[in-house]
Design a protein around this motif. Structure first.
Motif, short mmCIF file in Angstrom:
data_model
loop_
_atom_site.label_atom_id
_atom_site.label_comp_id
_atom_site.label_asym_id
_atom_site.label_seq_id
_atom_site.Cartn_x
_atom_site.Cartn_y
_atom_site.Cartn_z
N GLN A 88 20.14 7.35 8.50
CA GLN A 88 20.63 6.54 7.38
C GLN A 88 19.75 6.81 6.16
N TRP A 89 19.90 8.02 5.62
CA TRP A 89 19.00 8.51 4.57
C TRP A 89 19.16 7.72 3.28
N HIS A 90 20.38 7.29 2.97
CA HIS A 90 20.59 6.55 1.73
C HIS A 90 19.90 5.19 1.75
N ARG A 91 19.67 4.63 2.95
CA ARG A 91 18.92 3.38 3.04
C ARG A 91 17.42 3.65 3.14
N LEU A 92 17.09 4.75 3.78
CA LEU A 92 15.68 5.07 3.96
C LEU A 92 15.01 5.41 2.62
N SER A 93 15.74 6.09 1.74
CA SER A 93 15.14 6.56 0.48
C SER A 93 14.52 5.43 -0.35
N PRO A 94 15.29 4.37 -0.71
CA PRO A 94 14.66 3.31 -1.51
C PRO A 94 13.60 2.53 -0.75
N LEU A 95 13.78 2.40 0.59
CA LEU A 95 12.80 1.66 1.38
C LEU A 95 11.46 2.40 1.40
N LEU A 96 11.51 3.73 1.56
CA LEU A 96 10.27 4.51 1.56
C LEU A 96 9.55 4.40 0.23
N GLU A 97 10.30 4.48 -0.86
CA GLU A 97 9.67 4.38 -2.19
C GLU A 97 8.97 3.04 -2.35
N ALA A 98 9.63 1.95 -1.93
CA ALA A 98 9.02 0.63 -2.05
C ALA A 98 7.80 0.51 -1.13
N LEU A 99 7.92 1.01 0.09
CA LEU A 99 6.81 0.91 1.04
C LEU A 99 5.59 1.70 0.56
N GLU A 100 5.81 2.87 0.02
CA GLU A 100 4.69 3.68 -0.47
C GLU A 100 3.94 2.96 -1.58
N ARG A 101 4.69 2.36 -2.47
CA ARG A 101 4.04 1.63 -3.56
C ARG A 101 3.29 0.40 -3.02
N GLU A 102 3.92 -0.36 -2.16
CA GLU A 102 3.32 -1.60 -1.66
C GLU A 102 2.16 -1.30 -0.70
N ALA A 103 2.24 -0.23 0.06
CA ALA A 103 1.14 0.12 0.97
C ALA A 103 -0.13 0.47 0.19
#
Length: 422
Positions: free
Chosen positions: A314-329
């Motif tokens: 589910q790449w279209h869902r993974l893309s925004p989630l990864l961006e948010a996680l990288e910033r928040e991590a």
């Protein structure tokens, strides 16, 4: 284009010949223009097209105008031929022939019947040429304008539609579909817009023409590409988003590993901060030690969700989630480091005081004052406070300052008695 109005004085032979030559040249120019208009690709397209709107109305008028042009031209041809016949009667025309030629060449000698609501129209040859030029310019403007739009927009729309088709196939391959992802909905919207736009351009090209301000030349202006340009920009935005999703598919495993490492470092830093807080509370007295937050469990849960998205492609869902996680991590790791710094600040202050105390002791020893009773006494007091637990930092700092002051006086040469009395 020539003399207009009443015939005026009778023309002589040279004036007649010059006028016939000029009118003959104009006849040839008008004929060439009408034949070119007849063969114009835009006119042939207009004749075969199913038109709507403004273009349909204007073409109906233009067709009548072109028919009228040929009627005018036939009348002009006949009148010019008749004048030539009169001139050809005699090499040296007499007064009577010159008067007739003057009337034919300068007077309202051309009658055109059945061209309008009027039963007949009368023109001079010069005025008839002017009238044909006016009607020709209007007809050519309509034909050239429609042809310019048809030449510019449908081909560009088709190229964009082909790019749209490729983008939709790529979007489908990464799970970007209508109803499931905003980019999928946008692709549907662009598809509908291009289909509608092409149909409108083909049937009503004049609706997509922007005339040039102040220009009177036929076809002055340019095709209106605003809707096409908006669709092209929207498709480019979607294409970039799809490429970002594709990039996620390629490097998602590496990014997930990096995220786990960042969150692990944040967790270890917080654990270190909690352990340091316990040490500070045990070793430092009368100190405000901030509380330490717990491990980033919410981020860990979202990281597990990201891994689930990757397993199910589910790449279209993974893309925004990864961006948010990288910033928040990264923000979580920064906060953990800030908490560790805040918690260990009292220990850092104690370490600084210990270092300052020993540095002054070494300085005193280098100057041969290591056995000074006052310095020994104040050093022992300060050291006992700094190496005792719990350590009162405020009291210990004052003891270090008193030792520094005594050392400074000893180094400056003040006597022990004087210093004891301070």
């Amino acid at each position: 284009m020539g003399v207009t109005g009443p015939p005026g004085p009778v023309m002589d032979r040279d004036e007649v010949d010059r006028a016939l030559a000029r009118l003959g040249a104009e006849h040839k120019a008008v004929e060439d223009s009408l034949l070119a208009l007849q063969d114009h690709a835009g006119r042939r397209l207009l004749e075969g097209a199913e038109l709507t709107g403004t273009t349909k109305d204007r073409w109906a008028t233009t067709e009548q105008t072109i028919t009228l042009l040929w009627t005018y031209f036939d009348a002009y041809t006949a009148a010019l031929n008749e004048a030539r016949e009169v001139r050809a009667r005699r090499r040296w025309p007499g007064r009577e022939e010159l008067a007739e030629l003057t009337e034919r060449l300068r007077g309202e000698s051309v009658t055109v019947s059945g061209t309008s609501a009027k039963l007949a129209e009368r023109f001079t040859l010069e005025r008839l040429v002017d009238r044909m030029n006016e009607l020709y310019a209007d007809s050519l403007d309509m034909v050239v304008t429609a042809d310019a739009v048809w030449s510019a927009l449908p081909a560009r729309i088709d190229l964009l539609a082909a790019e749209l088709h490729r983008t939709r196939s790529l979007a489908h391959s990464v799970g970007v579909r209508p109803g499931e992802h905003p980019a999928g909905d946008e692709l549907e919207s662009i598809t509908h817009e291009l289909t509608t736009l092409r149909a409108q351009v083909v049937t009503d090209p004049l609706a997509f023409w922007r005339p040039a301000m102040g220009s009177s030349a036929p076809g002055g202006g340019r095709p209106d590409t605003d809707r096409y340009d908006r669709a092209a920009r929207a498709l480019e935005d979607v294409r970039r988003e799809i490429e970002a999703v594709l990039q996620v598919r390629q490097d998602s495993e590496t990014r997930l590993l990096r995220l786990r490492d960042v969150l692990s470092r944040a967790d270890r830093t917080l654990a270190e901060a909690r352990a340091a807080r316990g040490e500070v509370l045990a070793k430092i007295a009368a100190s405000e030690v901030p509380a330490v937050s717990g491990p980033p469990t919410a981020l860990q849960e979202r990281l597990a969700t990201a891994a689930e998205y990757r397993r199910h492609a589910q790449w279209h869902r993974l893309s925004p989630l990864l961006e948010a996680l990288e910033r928040e991590a990264e923000e979580e790791l920064l906060r953990a480091r800030e908490q560790l710094t805040a918690v260990t600040a009292p220990l850092a202050v104690r370490a600084e005081l210990r270092g300052r105390l020993d540095a002054y002791k070494a300085k005193v020893a280098r100057h041969g004052l290591a056995e000074d009773p006052l310095l020994i006494e104040r050093y022992d007091v300060a050291r006992r406070m700094l190496w005792s637990a719990p350590c009162d930092l405020r009291v210990a700092e004052q003891a270090v300052l008193r030792y520094q002051q005594a050392a400074a006086e000893a180094l400056s040469g003040s006597g022990p008695a004087d210093r004891r009395g301070m």
